[in-house]
Design a protein around this motif. Structure first.
Motif, PDB file in Angstrom:
ATOM      1  N   LEU B  13       0.814  -1.215   0.000  1.00  0.00           N
ATOM      2  CA  LEU B  13       0.000   0.000   0.000  1.00  0.00           C
ATOM      3  C   LEU B  13       0.845   1.261   0.000  1.00  0.00           C
ATOM      4  O   LEU B  13       0.317   2.360  -0.206  1.00  0.00           O
ATOM      5  N   ALA B  14       2.141   1.125   0.222  1.00  0.00           N
ATOM      6  CA  ALA B  14       2.999   2.312   0.333  1.00  0.00           C
ATOM      7  C   ALA B  14       3.176   3.031  -0.999  1.00  0.00           C
ATOM      8  O   ALA B  14       3.451   4.221  -1.031  1.00  0.00           O
ATOM      9  N   PRO B  16       1.991   4.794  -4.388  1.00  0.00           N
ATOM     10  CA  PRO B  16       0.789   5.467  -4.898  1.00  0.00           C
ATOM     11  C   PRO B  16       0.213   4.818  -6.151  1.00  0.00           C
ATOM     12  O   PRO B  16      -1.008   4.744  -6.313  1.00  0.00           O
ATOM     13  N   ARG B  19      -1.809   1.872  -5.090  1.00  0.00           N
ATOM     14  CA  ARG B  19      -3.097   2.250  -4.506  1.00  0.00           C
ATOM     15  C   ARG B  19      -4.083   2.619  -5.610  1.00  0.00           C
ATOM     16  O   ARG B  19      -5.265   2.270  -5.554  1.00  0.00           O
ATOM     17  N   ILE B  22      -5.505  -0.495  -7.164  1.00  0.00           N
ATOM     18  CA  ILE B  22      -6.575  -1.096  -6.346  1.00  0.00           C
ATOM     19  C   ILE B  22      -7.888  -0.380  -6.606  1.00  0.00           C
ATOM     20  O   ILE B  22      -8.935  -1.018  -6.783  1.00  0.00           O
ATOM     21  N   GLN B  23      -7.840   0.930  -6.657  1.00  0.00           N
ATOM     22  CA  GLN B  23      -9.062   1.688  -6.916  1.00  0.00           C
ATOM     23  C   GLN B  23      -9.663   1.334  -8.270  1.00  0.00           C
ATOM     24  O   GLN B  23     -10.878   1.238  -8.426  1.00  0.00           O
ATOM     25  N   ALA B  72      -9.793  -6.414  -7.224  1.00  0.00           N
ATOM     26  CA  ALA B  72      -9.379  -6.147  -5.845  1.00  0.00           C
ATOM     27  C   ALA B  72     -10.011  -7.142  -4.885  1.00  0.00           C
ATOM     28  O   ALA B  72     -11.121  -7.628  -5.124  1.00  0.00           O
ATOM     29  N   GLU B  73      -9.288  -7.421  -3.821  1.00  0.00           N
ATOM     30  CA  GLU B  73      -9.735  -8.389  -2.815  1.00  0.00           C
ATOM     31  C   GLU B  73     -10.000  -7.642  -1.515  1.00  0.00           C
ATOM     32  O   GLU B  73      -9.087  -7.386  -0.739  1.00  0.00           O
ATOM     33  N   PRO B  74     -11.252  -7.293  -1.281  1.00  0.00           N
ATOM     34  CA  PRO B  74     -11.557  -6.404  -0.151  1.00  0.00           C
ATOM     35  C   PRO B  74     -11.130  -6.964   1.196  1.00  0.00           C
ATOM     36  O   PRO B  74     -10.777  -6.192   2.087  1.00  0.00           O
ATOM     37  N   LYS B  75     -11.131  -8.275   1.335  1.00  0.00           N
ATOM     38  CA  LYS B  75     -10.830  -8.847   2.652  1.00  0.00           C
ATOM     39  C   LYS B  75      -9.443  -8.451   3.142  1.00  0.00           C
ATOM     40  O   LYS B  75      -9.247  -8.161   4.317  1.00  0.00           O
ATOM     41  N   LEU B  77      -7.746  -5.792   2.420  1.00  0.00           N
ATOM     42  CA  LEU B  77      -7.748  -4.391   2.820  1.00  0.00           C
ATOM     43  C   LEU B  77      -8.492  -4.204   4.128  1.00  0.00           C
ATOM     44  O   LEU B  77      -8.075  -3.427   5.001  1.00  0.00           O
ATOM     45  N   ALA B  78      -9.569  -4.942   4.273  1.00  0.00           N
ATOM     46  CA  ALA B  78     -10.310  -4.859   5.536  1.00  0.00           C
ATOM     47  C   ALA B  78      -9.431  -5.289   6.699  1.00  0.00           C
ATOM     48  O   ALA B  78      -9.487  -4.695   7.786  1.00  0.00           O
ATOM     49  N   ILE B  81      -7.203  -2.448   7.578  1.00  0.00           N
ATOM     50  CA  ILE B  81      -7.950  -1.420   8.303  1.00  0.00           C
ATOM     51  C   ILE B  81      -8.151  -1.836   9.757  1.00  0.00           C
ATOM     52  O   ILE B  81      -7.920  -1.038  10.672  1.00  0.00           O
TER      53      ILE B  81
END
Lengths: 112, 112
Positions: B13-14, B16, B19, B22-23, B72-75, B77-78, B81
């Motif tokens: 994620l570092a 840009p 990131r 992913i968006q 993208a794999e939301p899990k 990223l969750a 978070i």
DNA sequence: CACGCTTGTAAGCTTTCACTTACGTAAGCG
DNA sequence: CGCTTACGTAAGTGAAAGCTTACAAGCGTG
């Protein structure tokens, strides 16, 4: 290339030592020396990490005599979290809630 | 030195560009070439980014003939978070809710 | 004021990162 | 089957990150 706030924040969070530092000063403020004593690395190394975290807004610094007390700045982290959450509008929230539900369920089952 | 999941996630994620990738594939899956066309960097560079994201679990890959569709794999990223939120138990949640309240307030005021 | 703490900064070194060009490989197509 | 398309991988390079040792600067105390 410009250097946005988000960018410096995520770059700061990329290092595991810096993440541990944030955890250390999350609930109480500590001096640079006290922070350094929790790590194997030399004190100057930790001081540089503190600089990175501070300039990313993740730490606040308060001078107390000869020492400097550092404390985590939750707002910066909250901003990073919101930025990640904005990737999937709504969906990440749902995932998190479901994860909590599962966690609760597991806990209840254990304590039965 | 070992490489934890959390570590690879935050390191991924570092950057840009990563990131933004992913968006791009948050709500729809795109092929490697389509993703690359959104950036100035060369296609191999993007391919390497895709590799980093994939091995961090942030992207899933589905082969469709000659191309590879990424999504993208939301899990993952969750999980990141939640890791950040665990730094200040409870407090970050409160901050976020308050920020939303302010946002709502500002919006209401504007539309009056 | 001199000395002892506490801390940041400078300089240098090694490793990692992101990028490029060149090449390899697998799937579709005439 | 050659040929194009869509990719990943290898090798090399410049910049940046993270670490160390050495040094400088500020504060407190005798």
């Amino acid at each position: 290339m410009t250097m946005t706030d988000v960018d410096s924040t995520f770059r700061a969070l990329a290092d595991p030592t810096r993440r541990r530092i944030i955890q250390l000063v999350a609930s109480r403020s500590l001096s640079a020396g006290e922070i350094a004593s929790h790590f194997r690395a030399t004190r100057p190394a930790i001081s540089q990490h503190l600089g990175v975290l501070r300039s990313a807004g993740l730490l606040s610094e308060q001078r107390k005599g000869a020492r400097r007390l550092y404390r985590a700045e939750p707002k910066a982290l909250a901003a990073a979290i919101e930025h990640l959450q904005s990737f999937w509008p709504g969906r990440l929230e749902a995932l998190k809630i479901e994860a909590e539900r599962r966690e609760r369920q597991r806990r209840d089952q254990r304590s039965r």
